[in-house]
Motif scaffolding. Structure first.
Motif, PDB file in Angstrom:
ATOM      1  N   ALA A   1      45.581   4.220  67.557  1.00 39.22           N
ATOM      2  CA  ALA A   1      46.273   3.239  66.712  1.00 39.22           C
ATOM      3  C   ALA A   1      45.298   2.141  66.285  1.00 39.22           C
ATOM      4  O   ALA A   1      45.330   1.682  65.132  1.00 39.22           O
ATOM      5  CB  ALA A   1      47.460   2.652  67.473  1.00 39.22           C
ATOM      6  N   ALA A   2      44.413   1.736  67.196  1.00 34.49           N
ATOM      7  CA  ALA A   2      43.417   0.709  66.845  1.00 34.49           C
ATOM      8  C   ALA A   2      42.459   1.233  65.777  1.00 34.49           C
ATOM      9  O   ALA A   2      42.018   0.486  64.893  1.00 34.49           O
ATOM     10  CB  ALA A   2      42.652   0.275  68.093  1.00 34.49           C
TER      11      ALA A   2
ATOM     12  N   LEU B   1      43.234   3.366  63.436  1.00 32.05           N
ATOM     13  CA  LEU B   1      43.984   3.317  62.161  1.00 32.05           C
ATOM     14  C   LEU B   1      43.943   1.907  61.578  1.00 32.05           C
ATOM     15  O   LEU B   1      43.844   1.738  60.357  1.00 32.05           O
ATOM     16  CB  LEU B   1      45.435   3.736  62.382  1.00 32.05           C
ATOM     17  N   ASP B   2      44.006   0.894  62.440  1.00 32.73           N
ATOM     18  CA  ASP B   2      43.899  -0.497  61.968  1.00 32.73           C
ATOM     19  C   ASP B   2      42.481  -0.805  61.510  1.00 32.73           C
ATOM     20  O   ASP B   2      42.271  -1.464  60.493  1.00 32.73           O
ATOM     21  CB  ASP B   2      44.241  -1.484  63.098  1.00 32.73           C
ATOM     22  N   HIS B   3      41.508  -0.341  62.295  1.00 32.10           N
ATOM     23  CA  HIS B   3      40.096  -0.669  62.048  1.00 32.10           C
ATOM     24  C   HIS B   3      39.640  -0.120  60.698  1.00 32.10           C
ATOM     25  O   HIS B   3      38.969  -0.805  59.926  1.00 32.10           O
ATOM     26  CB  HIS B   3      39.247  -0.090  63.180  1.00 32.10           C
ATOM     27  N   ASN B   4      39.982   1.131  60.428  1.00 29.20           N
ATOM     28  CA  ASN B   4      39.619   1.729  59.140  1.00 29.20           C
ATOM     29  C   ASN B   4      40.639   2.824  58.802  1.00 29.20           C
ATOM     30  O   ASN B   4      40.492   3.970  59.236  1.00 29.20           O
ATOM     31  CB  ASN B   4      38.207   2.306  59.185  1.00 29.20           C
ATOM     32  N   PRO B   5      41.659   2.460  58.002  1.00 30.79           N
ATOM     33  CA  PRO B   5      42.735   3.422  57.715  1.00 30.79           C
ATOM     34  C   PRO B   5      42.239   4.730  57.092  1.00 30.79           C
ATOM     35  O   PRO B   5      42.947   5.739  57.154  1.00 30.79           O
ATOM     36  CB  PRO B   5      43.642   2.656  56.732  1.00 30.79           C
TER      37      PRO B   5
ATOM     38  N   ALA C   1      52.786   4.557  65.941  1.00 34.58           N
ATOM     39  CA  ALA C   1      51.860   4.377  64.809  1.00 34.58           C
ATOM     40  C   ALA C   1      51.073   5.660  64.549  1.00 34.58           C
ATOM     41  O   ALA C   1      50.830   6.030  63.392  1.00 34.58           O
ATOM     42  CB  ALA C   1      50.912   3.205  65.101  1.00 34.58           C
TER      43      ALA C   1
ATOM     44  N   ALA D   1      51.821   2.157  70.066  1.00 40.08           N
ATOM     45  CA  ALA D   1      50.648   2.872  69.543  1.00 40.08           C
ATOM     46  C   ALA D   1      51.017   4.313  69.208  1.00 40.08           C
ATOM     47  O   ALA D   1      50.620   4.839  68.160  1.00 40.08           O
ATOM     48  CB  ALA D   1      49.525   2.842  70.582  1.00 40.08           C
TER      49      ALA D   1
ATOM     50  N   ARG E   1      48.992  -1.940  72.778  1.00 44.71           N
ATOM     51  CA  ARG E   1      48.993  -2.589  71.468  1.00 44.71           C
ATOM     52  C   ARG E   1      49.815  -3.877  71.456  1.00 44.71           C
ATOM     53  O   ARG E   1      49.363  -4.889  70.943  1.00 44.71           O
ATOM     54  CB  ARG E   1      49.616  -1.572  70.507  1.00 44.71           C
ATOM     55  N   ARG E   2      50.989  -3.847  72.031  1.00 44.17           N
ATOM     56  CA  ARG E   2      51.883  -5.006  71.901  1.00 44.17           C
ATOM     57  C   ARG E   2      52.494  -5.469  73.208  1.00 44.17           C
ATOM     58  O   ARG E   2      53.450  -6.225  73.179  1.00 44.17           O
ATOM     59  CB  ARG E   2      53.041  -4.665  70.967  1.00 44.17           C
TER      60      ARG E   2
ATOM     61  N   CYS F   1      36.152   5.778  64.198  1.00 41.56           N
ATOM     62  CA  CYS F   1      36.090   5.677  62.727  1.00 41.56           C
ATOM     63  C   CYS F   1      34.708   6.063  62.211  1.00 41.56           C
ATOM     64  O   CYS F   1      34.586   6.839  61.246  1.00 41.56           O
ATOM     65  CB  CYS F   1      36.433   4.250  62.285  1.00 41.56           C
TER      66      CYS F   1
END
Ligand code: BDR
Ligand code: CA
Length: 316
Positions: free
Chosen positions: A131-132, A134-138, A177, A174, A70-71, A109
């Motif tokens: 984690a991606a 969760l970002d894409h569609n919480p 999150a 990640a 992620r980072r 998602c």
């Protein structure tokens, strides 16, 4: 009634054990696999996941996941544990088919939204894709039924550093999150996965009973035994990822404690799963004890039947 399951995986030798276990267990309906770096790079993980499905005649979409954490930069794949292509000394897998066109995050998602409240995600690699998602569609926190994670350690040491377990260490941001999100998470960490072990004799018995799939696992696991023997002095291996699948089908074999989990993202203890301290998140169900004899027995009996299941799928 079968449990719909998506396996998020970095195959990987014990990932292969877990995936074949899930394919062989009639209580599970594996409706997708998503792939991630860790034991291998993500492109290798995707090939390996597709090859495992083809080996078992299991028709299932495989969506490729993130190539890097992620980072931060990607860590070097754990080829000293799983071999250069992920399955010990075996050469690169050559699946006939191709991956699903969607990203892992999109796949997770959309699949959970298509079956609200019915899908369990079992993540047995670094948690970047979750984690991606969760970002894409919480709203995935509301559409997924539950998340079962192989990763972390509550009362024990790490296995990459004194503090960090490999899946968490590979993407601590990640993982934090995922543990911070408002969804139902179970953590199957080293506290229980190192307590269940199998030996070369077990894999010889699998190869006898199921020459195709058990034989493949026996061949791949020889490298894994070398790694464990060098580390522990014993020629037996920890059943990390299969334990997470068995936590989906047979949760009564585990003893759980509900505590918050946060992940240390900086400093010497990076990748540590700190339990019971954070107050800003819901609790995770953490496996602290396991009936390891039963977990081992389920793994062995399901894999012994794996060729029969694969053949039945081929001819149906
Ligand atoms: C975890 O790390 C990987 O090497 C294994 O596949 C497992 O998911 C164990 O720490
Ligand atoms: Ca894994």
């Amino acid at each position: 009634m079968t449990q719909k399951l998506i396996i998020d995986t970095d195959p990987g030798i014990d990932d292969a054990m877990a995936v074949h276990l899930a394919f062989a267990d009639a209580r599970l309906d594996v409706i997708g696999m998503t792939t991630i770096f860790g034991n291998v790079r993500t492109d290798q993980a995707t090939r390996n996941a597709m090859a495992l499905a083809e080996m078992a005649h299991y028709s299932v979409p495989v969506a490729a996941g993130a190539a890097i954490p992620r980072r931060r930069d990607a860590a070097t794949p754990a080829d000293f544990v799983h071999g250069p292509e992920g399955f010990g000394d075996l050469p690169a897998m050559q699946p006939a088919g191709g991956p699903d066109p969607r990203s892992a995050a999109q796949f997770l998602c959309e699949t959970c939204a298509a079956h609200p409240g019915e899908v369990v995600i079992c993540a047995v690699g670094p948690l970047t894709n979750l984690a991606a998602a969760l970002d894409h569609n919480p709203s995935i926190t509301r559409t997924v039924k539950a998340v079962v994670v192989m990763g972390g350690s509550a009362a024990r040491h790490g296995n990459v550093t004194d503090y960090a377990e490999a899946n968490i260490w590979n993407d601590p941001d990640a993982a934090d999150a995922v543990f911070a999100a408002d969804w139902d998470v179970t953590m199957i960490g080293l506290d229980v996965t190192e307590k269940t072990q199998c030996t070369p004799d077990d894999f010889a018995a699998l190869a006898d009973a199921a020459p195709h799939i058990g034989g493949f696992l026996q061949q791949a696991s020889s490298f894994y035994f070398d790694f464990h023997e060098a580390k522990t002095g014993k020629r037996s291996c920890f059943m990390h990822d299969p334990s997470a699948i068995i936590a989906v089908t047979d949760p009564a074999l585990f003893g759980f404690e509900d505590r918050t989990v946060s992940v240390t993202c900086n400093g010497d203890e990076i990748g540590r799963t700190v339990t019971g301290v954070a107050t800003d998140r819901r609790t995770t169900r953490i496996a602290m004890t396991v009936d390891s004899a039963s977990v081992r027995a389920i793994f062995l009996s399901q894999i012994k039947a794996a060729d029969r299941c694969a053949q039945a799928r081929k001819t149906s």
